[in-house]
Write an enzyme that holds these catalytic residues in place. Structure first.
Site, PDB file in Angstrom:
ATOM      1  N   HIS A  72      15.001   6.647  15.373  1.00  0.00           N
ATOM      2  CA  HIS A  72      15.590   6.346  13.923  1.00  0.00           C
ATOM      3  C   HIS A  72      14.871   4.995  13.367  1.00  0.00           C
ATOM      4  O   HIS A  72      14.736   4.146  14.230  1.00  0.00           O
ATOM      5  CB  HIS A  72      17.227   6.152  13.728  1.00  0.00           C
ATOM      6  CG  HIS A  72      17.814   7.386  13.961  1.00  0.00           C
ATOM      7  ND1 HIS A  72      17.436   8.693  14.003  1.00  0.00           N
ATOM      8  CD2 HIS A  72      19.212   7.758  14.071  1.00  0.00           C
ATOM      9  CE1 HIS A  72      18.217   9.523  14.119  1.00  0.00           C
ATOM     10  NE2 HIS A  72      19.544   9.002  14.152  1.00  0.00           N
ATOM     11  N   CYS A  90      24.732   6.323  15.456  1.00  0.00           N
ATOM     12  CA  CYS A  90      23.543   5.837  15.752  1.00  0.00           C
ATOM     13  C   CYS A  90      22.730   4.971  14.938  1.00  0.00           C
ATOM     14  O   CYS A  90      22.136   3.977  15.226  1.00  0.00           O
ATOM     15  CB  CYS A  90      22.556   7.038  16.312  1.00  0.00           C
ATOM     16  SG  CYS A  90      22.414   8.288  15.247  1.00  0.00           S
TER      17      CYS A  90
END
EC number: 1.2.1.11
Length: 340
Positions: free
Chosen positions: A243, A130
């Site tokens: 994130h 990710c």
């Protein structure tokens, strides 16, 4: 005509997102199956306005199915992905199991869509980590213009990257400390995550890097350019979803921050939110539930000859996992599995 699609791990965070995004993007599905472990057999999951009951992964026959989106851990993937691939179903795998296999394409569609063409060697395509996925989406257009020599990245990664138990741990610790006034001992993480940051994601390697940091190095080289030097520090932060990354790049050719901004504004998958004022940037709270990779704080790094700094934020469950997998399926359909 559409495709027969399987979502493996349909009851997990990423599996649920895969089903949601398939419906949102109106992926051409003729038939869909939601698979889970036997303990979750019969659990209901949503696919657009439909409700699906999960089927048993252990007994499922992949013969006649076109695409399987895998959202289970590496251990289970090692067992079931080869079975699906051998049955003629193309596997798009979200685990780390096949990412570094030279015979398996590692794909971010905005960056290296053409790599999908190599799927037939093993009938498997890998989805990247990710943190890597969002970074290379932002790096690609800058690399095309000025050739990136070196990347230094610090990540601030949400607990959803670890899974539902980690999200529960953050919630329970926060509630315990703030509301009840009691400590809640860590179990998922080695230290308290609530009101804290942990500079440790995945296992430590002999080099002193963590495996998460190593992944960012290896995957960026495989996806973007093997000559790029990458230094990563990966940190877990008390954020539920999304994130963030502080990225510094050094390029071969000079690239002014204003030109870089315009390049990124035109880049596929990127949205620039960059006003040099309070609040003129993106944070993970705002990026949650969104498809884009957001870039802010673009500025010159005057400590080196050709340097730039910027801030990058994305929903890790979407672009970092489920959305990227669905985008790979879309590219696969257009380039390789065309239906009449």
């Amino acid at each position: 005509m559409g495709y027969k699609v399987v979502v493996v791990g349909a009851t997990g965070n990423v599996g649920k997102e895969m089903l949601s995004i398939l419906a949102e993007r109106e992926f051409p599905v003729d038939e869909i199956a939601a698979l889970a472990s036997r303990k979750s057999l019969g659990t209901e999951v949503s696919f657009g306005d439909r409700t699906l009951k999960t089927k048993d992964l252990d007994t499922f026959d992949f013969t006649g199915w076109d695409i399987a989106l895998f959202a289970i851990g590496s251990d289970a993937t090692k067992v079931y992905a080869p079975k699906a691939a051998a049955a003629g179903c193309v596997v798009i795998d979200n685990s780390s199991l096949y990412r570094y296999d030279p015979d398996v394409p590692l794909v971010v569609p905005e960056v290296n869509a053409e790599a999908v063409d190599g799927y037939a060697k093993k009938n498997i395509i890998a989805n990247p980590n990710c943190s890597t996925a969002q970074m290379v989406v932002a790096l690609k257009p800058l690399h095309d213009r000025a050739k990136i020599k070196r990347v230094v990245v610090s990540t601030y990664q949400s607990v959803s990257g670890t899974g539902k138990e980690a999200m529960d741990e953050l919630w329970n610790q926060t509630k315990g400390l703030f509301v009840i006034g009691q400590d809640v001992a860590p179990s998922v993480y080695p230290k308290q995550i609530a009101f804290n940051v942990i500079p440790h994601i995945d296992v430590f390697l002999d080099s002193g890097d963590t495996k998460e940091e190593w992944k960012m190095v290896a995957e960026t080289k495989k996806i973007l350019d093997p000559s790029i030097k990458v230094s990563a520090t990966c940190v877990r932060v008390p954020v539920f979803v999304g994130h963030s990354e502080s990225i510094n790049i050094e390029t071969e050719d000079f690239l002014d921050w204003e030109e870089a901004t315009e390049i990124l504004r035109e880049a596929p998958g990127v949205l620039v939110i960059d006003k040099r004022e309070a609040g003129g940037y993106m944070t993970p709270v705002e990026a949650a539930g969104e498809d884009a990779t957001y870039v802010s704080r673009i500025r010159q790094d005057n400590t080196i000859e050709n340097g730039l700094n910027f801030w990058c934020v994305s929903d890790n469950l979407r672009k970092g996992a489920a959305l990227n997998a669905v985008q790979i399926a879309e590219v696969l359909g257009k380039r390789c599995l065309k239906k009449d």
